[in-house]
Write a protein that holds these residues in place. Structure first.
Motif, short mmCIF file in Angstrom:
data_model
loop_
_atom_site.label_atom_id
_atom_site.label_comp_id
_atom_site.label_asym_id
_atom_site.label_seq_id
_atom_site.Cartn_x
_atom_site.Cartn_y
_atom_site.Cartn_z
N LEU A 92 0.81 -1.63 0.19
CA LEU A 92 -0.37 -0.22 0.06
C LEU A 92 1.33 1.25 -0.29
CD1 LEU A 92 -2.44 -1.04 2.37
CD2 LEU A 92 -2.81 -0.72 0.17
N ALA A 121 -1.83 5.39 2.22
CA ALA A 121 -2.57 4.73 2.64
C ALA A 121 -3.03 5.16 4.21
CB ALA A 121 -2.88 3.07 2.78
N THR A 122 -4.22 4.68 4.47
CA THR A 122 -4.54 4.33 6.08
C THR A 122 -4.62 3.33 7.19
OG1 THR A 122 -7.24 3.64 6.16
CG2 THR A 122 -6.19 6.00 5.46
N ALA A 172 -6.41 1.37 8.97
CA ALA A 172 -7.36 1.06 8.56
C ALA A 172 -7.81 -0.24 6.75
CB ALA A 172 -9.16 1.59 8.33
N ASP A 173 -7.56 0.95 5.80
CA ASP A 173 -7.17 0.27 5.35
C ASP A 173 -6.73 -0.71 5.11
OD1 ASP A 173 -8.22 2.50 3.36
OD2 ASP A 173 -6.47 3.93 2.91
N ALA A 174 -5.17 -1.02 5.64
CA ALA A 174 -3.74 -2.18 6.02
C ALA A 174 -4.61 -3.68 7.18
CB ALA A 174 -2.83 -1.60 6.90
N ARG A 222 -8.20 -3.32 6.66
CA ARG A 222 -8.68 -4.49 5.64
C ARG A 222 -8.27 -5.35 5.16
NH1 ARG A 222 -11.93 -0.11 6.15
NH2 ARG A 222 -10.47 1.35 4.71
N GLN A 223 -6.82 -4.54 4.20
CA GLN A 223 -6.57 -5.77 3.19
C GLN A 223 -5.62 -7.03 4.08
OE1 GLN A 223 -2.27 -4.36 1.90
NE2 GLN A 223 -3.68 -4.48 -0.53
N THR A 225 -7.74 6.48 10.60
CA THR A 225 -7.82 7.06 9.46
C THR A 225 -5.84 7.49 8.99
OG1 THR A 225 -8.11 9.28 10.86
CG2 THR A 225 -10.02 8.01 9.27
N LYS A 237 -2.26 7.79 8.89
CA LYS A 237 -1.45 6.83 7.46
C LYS A 237 -0.28 6.65 8.03
CE LYS A 237 -3.60 10.39 5.06
NZ LYS A 237 -5.05 9.72 4.50
#
Length: 83
Positions: free
Chosen positions: A16, A20-21, A23-25, A27-28, A66, A68
Motif C-alpha cells: 500500500l 494509505a490509512t 484502516a486500509d491496511a 482491511r487488506q 485514519t 497514515k
C-alpha cells in the motif's frame, strides 16, 4: 519447516502507499489473511507495517484509524535473496 528463504517467502507480497490509512491496511490484511503489508512511497519501499504495528503504534498510542501508514511504518527493513 522451511529449508531456505525461497521455501518460506511470499512471491507476491501485498503493498500500500504510505498515504494509505491504518484502516486500509487492516482491511487488506483481513481480506488476504496476512499479517503485514509493504509500504511504498514515491515508487520505492518505505518499510513494512505489521498487524502488531497497528496495535502497538496506532491503537495503543491513541491514533485514529485514519492515521497514515507512513506515520507508523517500520522503516528499517532488511532484504535478503531467496537462495
Amino acid at each position: 519447516m522451511a529449508k531456505s528463504v525461497k521455501d518460506a517467502m511470499t512471491t507476491k507480497p501485498a503493498s500500500l502507499p504510505a498515504s494509505a490509512t491504518v484502516a486500509d491496511a487492516a482491511r487488506q490484511m483481513r481480506e488476504l489473511d496476512i499479517g503485514d503489508v509493504l509500504v511504498e512511497q514515491e515508487g520505492r519501499l518505505a518499510g513494512i507495517v505489521t498487524d502488531r504495528d497497528i496495535v502497538v503504534r496506532a491503537i495503543a498510542e491513541g491514533r485514529d484509524v485514519t492515521s497514515k501508514l507512513g506515520d507508523i511504518v517500520s522503516a528499517e527493513v532488511v532484504c535478503i535473496t531467496p537462495a
